[in-house]
Design a protein around this motif. Sequence first.
Motif, PDB file in Angstrom:
ATOM      1  N   LYS A  76       0.843  -1.203   0.000  1.00  0.00           N
ATOM      2  CA  LYS A  76       0.000   0.000   0.000  1.00  0.00           C
ATOM      3  C   LYS A  76       0.874   1.248   0.000  1.00  0.00           C
ATOM      4  CE  LYS A  76      -3.373   2.524   2.668  1.00  0.00           C
ATOM      5  NZ  LYS A  76      -3.845   2.802   3.996  1.00  0.00           N
ATOM      6  N   HIS A  77       1.900   1.251   0.847  1.00  0.00           N
ATOM      7  CA  HIS A  77       2.820   2.399   0.885  1.00  0.00           C
ATOM      8  C   HIS A  77       3.486   2.597  -0.478  1.00  0.00           C
ATOM      9  CE1 HIS A  77       5.939   5.179   2.121  1.00  0.00           C
ATOM     10  NE2 HIS A  77       6.812   4.368   1.547  1.00  0.00           N
ATOM     11  N   GLU A 135       1.080   4.110  -2.888  1.00  0.00           N
ATOM     12  CA  GLU A 135       0.860   5.524  -2.589  1.00  0.00           C
ATOM     13  C   GLU A 135       2.021   6.372  -3.107  1.00  0.00           C
ATOM     14  OE1 GLU A 135       0.173   5.338   1.624  1.00  0.00           O
ATOM     15  OE2 GLU A 135      -1.971   4.932   1.350  1.00  0.00           O
ATOM     16  N   LEU A 159       1.625   6.647  -6.867  1.00  0.00           N
ATOM     17  CA  LEU A 159       0.568   7.593  -7.250  1.00  0.00           C
ATOM     18  C   LEU A 159       1.002   9.038  -7.020  1.00  0.00           C
ATOM     19  CD1 LEU A 159      -2.559   5.667  -5.939  1.00  0.00           C
ATOM     20  CD2 LEU A 159      -1.877   6.019  -8.329  1.00  0.00           C
ATOM     21  N   GLN A 160       1.741   9.296  -5.949  1.00  0.00           N
ATOM     22  CA  GLN A 160       2.278  10.636  -5.698  1.00  0.00           C
ATOM     23  C   GLN A 160       3.228  11.046  -6.819  1.00  0.00           C
ATOM     24  OE1 GLN A 160       4.240  10.570  -1.920  1.00  0.00           O
ATOM     25  NE2 GLN A 160       2.833  12.066  -1.034  1.00  0.00           N
TER      26      GLN A 160
END
Length: 116
Positions: A98-99, A102, A105-106
């Motif tokens: 998940k990290h 993220e 996506l950033q």
Amino acid sequence: MNINEKSKFKHLTAFILVILAKQPLNPRDIHSSLLQDFPGFTIDMSTVYRCLSSLEKEGLVTMEWELPPEGAARKKYAITQSGKKDLHEWKEDIEIRKHNFEVFLQKYSGLDRGTP
């Protein structure tokens, strides 16, 4: 061995274990929960049965026959202590993923949108 490498069913194992952590269920109810709780995750009943069989052989779930007053006997699966331990390892693995998603996506949102 990494938890993700340990399972030939990848995250299906984690999804089934987390569903069974709440309550014992039969395969059809497990399949329904998978389709309802994990949108976009498509899986057929035969794969659910194969995964449950594998989890039982590994000692992560137990199976008992449920004998309803009417109708046919059905298998009902429950998570074991060993399954709960693996579920915790899956949680850690998924948190890392998940990290990483993220971060991706950033970084993606910071790209120049002029190029495909």
